[in-house]
Design a protein around this motif. Structure first.
Motif, PDB file in Angstrom:
ATOM      1  N   LYS A   1       0.839  -1.189   0.000  1.00 22.49           N
ATOM      2  CA  LYS A   1       0.000   0.000   0.000  1.00 22.49           C
ATOM      3  C   LYS A   1       0.885   1.253   0.000  1.00 22.49           C
ATOM      4  O   LYS A   1       1.980   1.242   0.572  1.00 22.49           O
ATOM      5  CB  LYS A   1      -0.911   0.017   1.230  1.00 22.49           C
ATOM      6  N   PRO A   2       0.417   2.333  -0.630  1.00 23.59           N
ATOM      7  CA  PRO A   2       1.261   3.530  -0.746  1.00 23.59           C
ATOM      8  C   PRO A   2       1.823   4.035   0.579  1.00 23.59           C
ATOM      9  O   PRO A   2       3.002   4.418   0.644  1.00 23.59           O
ATOM     10  CB  PRO A   2       0.309   4.555  -1.377  1.00 23.59           C
ATOM     11  N   HIS A   3       1.032   4.016   1.639  1.00 26.39           N
ATOM     12  CA  HIS A   3       1.517   4.553   2.907  1.00 26.39           C
ATOM     13  C   HIS A   3       2.588   3.678   3.549  1.00 26.39           C
ATOM     14  O   HIS A   3       3.279   4.105   4.483  1.00 26.39           O
ATOM     15  CB  HIS A   3       0.351   4.753   3.883  1.00 26.39           C
ATOM     16  N   LEU A   4       2.726   2.428   3.055  1.00 24.73           N
ATOM     17  CA  LEU A   4       3.733   1.518   3.601  1.00 24.73           C
ATOM     18  C   LEU A   4       5.060   1.591   2.855  1.00 24.73           C
ATOM     19  O   LEU A   4       6.059   1.023   3.313  1.00 24.73           O
ATOM     20  CB  LEU A   4       3.216   0.076   3.560  1.00 24.73           C
ATOM     21  N   VAL A   5       5.094   2.289   1.720  1.00 29.59           N
ATOM     22  CA  VAL A   5       6.321   2.355   0.929  1.00 29.59           C
ATOM     23  C   VAL A   5       7.477   2.982   1.701  1.00 29.59           C
ATOM     24  O   VAL A   5       8.584   2.411   1.741  1.00 29.59           O
ATOM     25  CB  VAL A   5       6.076   3.085  -0.408  1.00 29.59           C
ATOM     26  N   PRO A   6       7.302   4.153   2.345  1.00 27.93           N
ATOM     27  CA  PRO A   6       8.438   4.739   3.084  1.00 27.93           C
ATOM     28  C   PRO A   6       9.033   3.811   4.143  1.00 27.93           C
ATOM     29  O   PRO A   6      10.261   3.610   4.162  1.00 27.93           O
ATOM     30  CB  PRO A   6       7.845   6.020   3.685  1.00 27.93           C
ATOM     31  N   PRO A   7       8.230   3.210   5.041  1.00 29.85           N
ATOM     32  CA  PRO A   7       8.858   2.330   6.034  1.00 29.85           C
ATOM     33  C   PRO A   7       9.522   1.100   5.417  1.00 29.85           C
ATOM     34  O   PRO A   7      10.571   0.653   5.900  1.00 29.85           O
ATOM     35  CB  PRO A   7       7.692   1.935   6.958  1.00 29.85           C
ATOM     36  N   VAL A   8       8.929   0.565   4.360  1.00 32.79           N
ATOM     37  CA  VAL A   8       9.523  -0.611   3.713  1.00 32.79           C
ATOM     38  C   VAL A   8      10.866  -0.256   3.091  1.00 32.79           C
ATOM     39  O   VAL A   8      11.867  -0.975   3.251  1.00 32.79           O
ATOM     40  CB  VAL A   8       8.562  -1.197   2.658  1.00 32.79           C
ATOM     41  N   LEU A   9      10.927   0.863   2.362  1.00 32.83           N
ATOM     42  CA  LEU A   9      12.183   1.249   1.719  1.00 32.83           C
ATOM     43  C   LEU A   9      13.239   1.645   2.746  1.00 32.83           C
ATOM     44  O   LEU A   9      14.434   1.389   2.547  1.00 32.83           O
ATOM     45  CB  LEU A   9      11.942   2.387   0.726  1.00 32.83           C
ATOM     46  N   ASN A  10      12.822   2.259   3.830  1.00 29.06           N
ATOM     47  CA  ASN A  10      13.777   2.562   4.903  1.00 29.06           C
ATOM     48  C   ASN A  10      14.373   1.284   5.485  1.00 29.06           C
ATOM     49  O   ASN A  10      15.553   1.235   5.838  1.00 29.06           O
ATOM     50  CB  ASN A  10      13.103   3.370   6.014  1.00 29.06           C
ATOM     51  N   GLU A  11      13.553   0.243   5.572  1.00 30.92           N
ATOM     52  CA  GLU A  11      14.023  -1.038   6.111  1.00 30.92           C
ATOM     53  C   GLU A  11      15.055  -1.698   5.212  1.00 30.92           C
ATOM     54  O   GLU A  11      16.058  -2.233   5.671  1.00 30.92           O
ATOM     55  CB  GLU A  11      12.827  -1.971   6.310  1.00 30.92           C
ATOM     56  N   ILE A  12      14.800  -1.676   3.898  1.00 32.22           N
ATOM     57  CA  ILE A  12      15.658  -2.428   2.966  1.00 32.22           C
ATOM     58  C   ILE A  12      16.784  -1.589   2.371  1.00 32.22           C
ATOM     59  O   ILE A  12      17.684  -2.127   1.721  1.00 32.22           O
ATOM     60  CB  ILE A  12      14.825  -3.022   1.810  1.00 32.22           C
ATOM     61  N   SER A  13      16.771  -0.287   2.594  1.00 37.36           N
ATOM     62  CA  SER A  13      17.656   0.632   1.886  1.00 37.36           C
ATOM     63  C   SER A  13      19.129   0.228   1.957  1.00 37.36           C
ATOM     64  O   SER A  13      19.833   0.235   0.947  1.00 37.36           O
ATOM     65  CB  SER A  13      17.477   2.050   2.435  1.00 37.36           C
ATOM     66  N   GLN A  14      19.608  -0.124   3.136  1.00 41.41           N
ATOM     67  CA  GLN A  14      21.037  -0.422   3.281  1.00 41.41           C
ATOM     68  C   GLN A  14      21.453  -1.703   2.559  1.00 41.41           C
ATOM     69  O   GLN A  14      22.650  -1.970   2.416  1.00 41.41           O
ATOM     70  CB  GLN A  14      21.398  -0.512   4.760  1.00 41.41           C
ATOM     71  N   HIS A  15      20.479  -2.479   2.098  1.00 41.26           N
ATOM     72  CA  HIS A  15      20.777  -3.730   1.397  1.00 41.26           C
ATOM     73  C   HIS A  15      20.611  -3.602  -0.121  1.00 41.26           C
ATOM     74  O   HIS A  15      20.845  -4.569  -0.850  1.00 41.26           O
ATOM     75  CB  HIS A  15      19.865  -4.845   1.919  1.00 41.26           C
ATOM     76  N   VAL A  16      20.196  -2.433  -0.592  1.00 44.00           N
ATOM     77  CA  VAL A  16      20.031  -2.205  -2.029  1.00 44.00           C
ATOM     78  C   VAL A  16      21.373  -1.797  -2.618  1.00 44.00           C
ATOM     79  O   VAL A  16      22.027  -0.869  -2.124  1.00 44.00           O
ATOM     80  CB  VAL A  16      18.971  -1.117  -2.298  1.00 44.00           C
ATOM     81  N   THR A  17      21.785  -2.486  -3.674  1.00 49.00           N
ATOM     82  CA  THR A  17      23.071  -2.206  -4.320  1.00 49.00           C
ATOM     83  C   THR A  17      22.842  -1.824  -5.778  1.00 49.00           C
ATOM     84  O   THR A  17      21.705  -1.806  -6.262  1.00 49.00           O
ATOM     85  CB  THR A  17      23.981  -3.439  -4.251  1.00 49.00           C
ATOM     86  N   ASP A  18      23.944  -1.590  -6.481  1.00 52.77           N
ATOM     87  CA  ASP A  18      23.821  -1.184  -7.884  1.00 52.77           C
ATOM     88  C   ASP A  18      23.391  -2.331  -8.792  1.00 52.77           C
ATOM     89  O   ASP A  18      23.112  -2.108  -9.976  1.00 52.77           O
ATOM     90  CB  ASP A  18      25.122  -0.567  -8.391  1.00 52.77           C
ATOM     91  N   ARG A  19      23.313  -3.551  -8.267  1.00 53.29           N
ATOM     92  CA  ARG A  19      22.836  -4.656  -9.092  1.00 53.29           C
ATOM     93  C   ARG A  19      21.316  -4.758  -9.088  1.00 53.29           C
ATOM     94  O   ARG A  19      20.731  -5.480  -9.905  1.00 53.29           O
ATOM     95  CB  ARG A  19      23.427  -5.990  -8.617  1.00 53.29           C
ATOM     96  N   HIS A  20      20.667  -4.045  -8.192  1.00 52.58           N
ATOM     97  CA  HIS A  20      19.221  -4.160  -8.041  1.00 52.58           C
ATOM     98  C   HIS A  20      18.466  -3.218  -8.972  1.00 52.58           C
ATOM     99  O   HIS A  20      18.922  -2.118  -9.270  1.00 52.58           O
ATOM    100  CB  HIS A  20      18.802  -3.843  -6.597  1.00 52.58           C
ATOM    101  N   ILE A  21      17.306  -3.678  -9.397  1.00 49.71           N
ATOM    102  CA  ILE A  21      16.301  -2.823 -10.022  1.00 49.71           C
ATOM    103  C   ILE A  21      15.091  -2.849  -9.086  1.00 49.71           C
ATOM    104  O   ILE A  21      14.520  -3.917  -8.840  1.00 49.71           O
ATOM    105  CB  ILE A  21      15.903  -3.310 -11.421  1.00 49.71           C
ATOM    106  N   ILE A  22      14.717  -1.693  -8.563  1.00 48.83           N
ATOM    107  CA  ILE A  22      13.590  -1.596  -7.635  1.00 48.83           C
ATOM    108  C   ILE A  22      12.380  -1.102  -8.415  1.00 48.83           C
ATOM    109  O   ILE A  22      12.396   0.005  -8.965  1.00 48.83           O
ATOM    110  CB  ILE A  22      13.893  -0.650  -6.461  1.00 48.83           C
TER     111      ILE A  22
END
Length: 431
Positions: A227-248
């Motif tokens: 859901k749109p309101h859950l996007v910020p907390p979800v991305l904050n959670e996974i952010s440190q694990h996103v690398t240049d190999r990922h397509i989000i």
């Protein structure tokens, strides 16, 4: 391998024509500087497609058939007035396609690359392409390597890892479409906080988890389907694990690319996608927009992954909210109209079950005719109407009820709501 074992199994005309069409489709995607480099992976893709069409040949047999066809082509080039090559039955049927394959020109061919010579030199006898001794490097704007080109076509690399954060209807529809291609269930993983919706993914052979981080760490392409309101907390959670190999890839209504890029590490590759519910039956309408760091090949990869889901188009981000109102919400508008059609028939005395069955088929048939004919809706509508007939009387009643204006207003309202959700999401990400 002994060539004699291959020659004994005769090819018919239709099989050869299909084989050449497959090669023609795949061939130029792999040409980096005008050469026709056909390697083992390409023949494996051709093998899978031939098998799916009911023709059971080995990869070696496909290579040998190509070798014969190529030899026949060169013989015709050297001796244009000689009779058609006797080794290839029905050569005249294949000649046009062979010329299209062998003589198609990549933009770089004009820069001094001899494609005819290189076709013979760079393709080894076993089908493995030799990448050595290229006469000149590719210019800066074509420095893509073969692995990247191959990655753009999931059939060329079925080991691509796909992850879903969120297990709702959109995620399920997209997953089903992706699995209709060459991506294997073992290479897909889905996360959700509860197990309520995970069972249907498990039935497809997809691994499930409650850890979003686990999904990101094990994936190349990650669909954020919450859901749109859950996007910020979800991305904050996974952010440190996103690398240049990922397509989000975000499928959250209203969440802008700017918001995604703000919440993710610098230079992250982001794509905003809006699908609709018919993706579940591979008849969806999907529109995507690339973020500032997403390249053309990233869009090509996504399009290739999703093409089994239905119609897939790329456009500017400004169109995404409009698409939400038109097609994302529009599906519900069509259902309401189908329901009203059926209730009208019930009012006039038809059994409910039959009325709803006929209404759904009417919507399906009208939609397919509209899509496949290429005609404007107004033209098709006029073809149904006859002077003084039933249809024009019914249309008059619909117009009196304001159906056209109401439908346009519904799309406008849904679009405005999508934009409002985007503003709220952006505000929430800054808190």
């Amino acid at each position: 391998m002994d060539d004699s074992g291959i020659k004994k199994q005769n090819w018919d005309v239709k099989e050869t024509e299909l084989f050449l069409e497959i090669l023609k489709e795949l061939d130029m995607k792999k040409c980096l500087d005008g050469r026709k480099v056909r390697n083992n992976r390409l023949f494996k893709v051709a093998h899978r497609r031939m098998t799916a069409a009911g023709y059971h040949r080995s990869v070696d047999q496909l290579k040998f058939r190509w070798k014969l066809l190529k030899s026949a082509y060169y013989k015709c080039k050297r001796e244009p007035n000689s009779p058609a090559p006797t080794k290839i039955q029905g050569w005249w049927r294949y000649e046009k396609t062979m010329i299209a394959i062998m003589e198609s020109r990549h933009p770089l061919v004009g820069a001094g690359v001899n494609s005819e010579r290189n076709d013979e030199v760079t393709e080894d006898s076993d089908g493995e392409a030799s990448m050595l001794h290229w006469p000149q490097p590719c210019p800066d704007n074509t420095t893509q390597n073969l692995d990247l080109i191959i990655k753009m076509d999931p059939e060329m690399d079925s080991q691509l890892k796909i992850g879903f954060i969120g297990a709702g209807n959109m995620a399920f529809g997209i997953a089903k479409g992706i699995l209709s291609g060459s991506v294997l269930p073992v290479n897909v993983k889905v996360s959700a906080p509860s197990s309520r919706n995970l069972g249907r993914f498990q039935e497809l052979g997809i691994a499930v988890t409650h850890s979003n981080i686990e999904v990101v760490c094990g994936s190349d392409v990650v669909f954020v389907s919450v859901k749109p309101h859950l996007v910020p907390p979800v991305l904050n959670e996974i952010s440190q694990h996103v690398t240049d190999r990922h397509i989000i890839v975000s499928v959250a209504a209203g969440v802008t690319l700017a918001t995604l890029e703000e919440l993710l590490p610098e230079n992250s590759v982001t794509i905003r996608l809006m699908p609709n519910l018919p993706c579940v039956v591979q008849e969806g309408a999907l529109l995507f927009a690339r973020g500032s760091h997403a390249k053309q090949e990233d869009g090509a990869l996504l399009r290739s992954l999703l093409h089994h889901c239905g119609l897939v188009e790329e456009g500017p981000e400004a169109w995404i909210d409009i698409h939400t109102g038109l097609s994302g919400s529009g599906v519900a508008f069509v259902y309401l109209f189908a329901e009203a059609l059926a209730e009208g028939a019930v009012k006039m005395g038809m059994p409910s079950a039959l009325a709803h069955s006929i209404a759904s088929q009417t919507v399906l048939g009208a939609g397919r005719l509209l899509r496949d004919s290429g005609k404007h809706p107004a033209q098709l509508r006029s073809e149904v109407c006859t002077p003084g007939g039933t249809t024009i009387y019914g249309l008059h009643t619909l117009e009196q009820g304001g159906v056209r204006a109401s439908t346009m207003s519904a799309v406008e309202s849904a679009t405005d709501r999508a934009r409002e959700l985007g503003r709220k999401s952006a505000a929430g990400s800054r808190k």
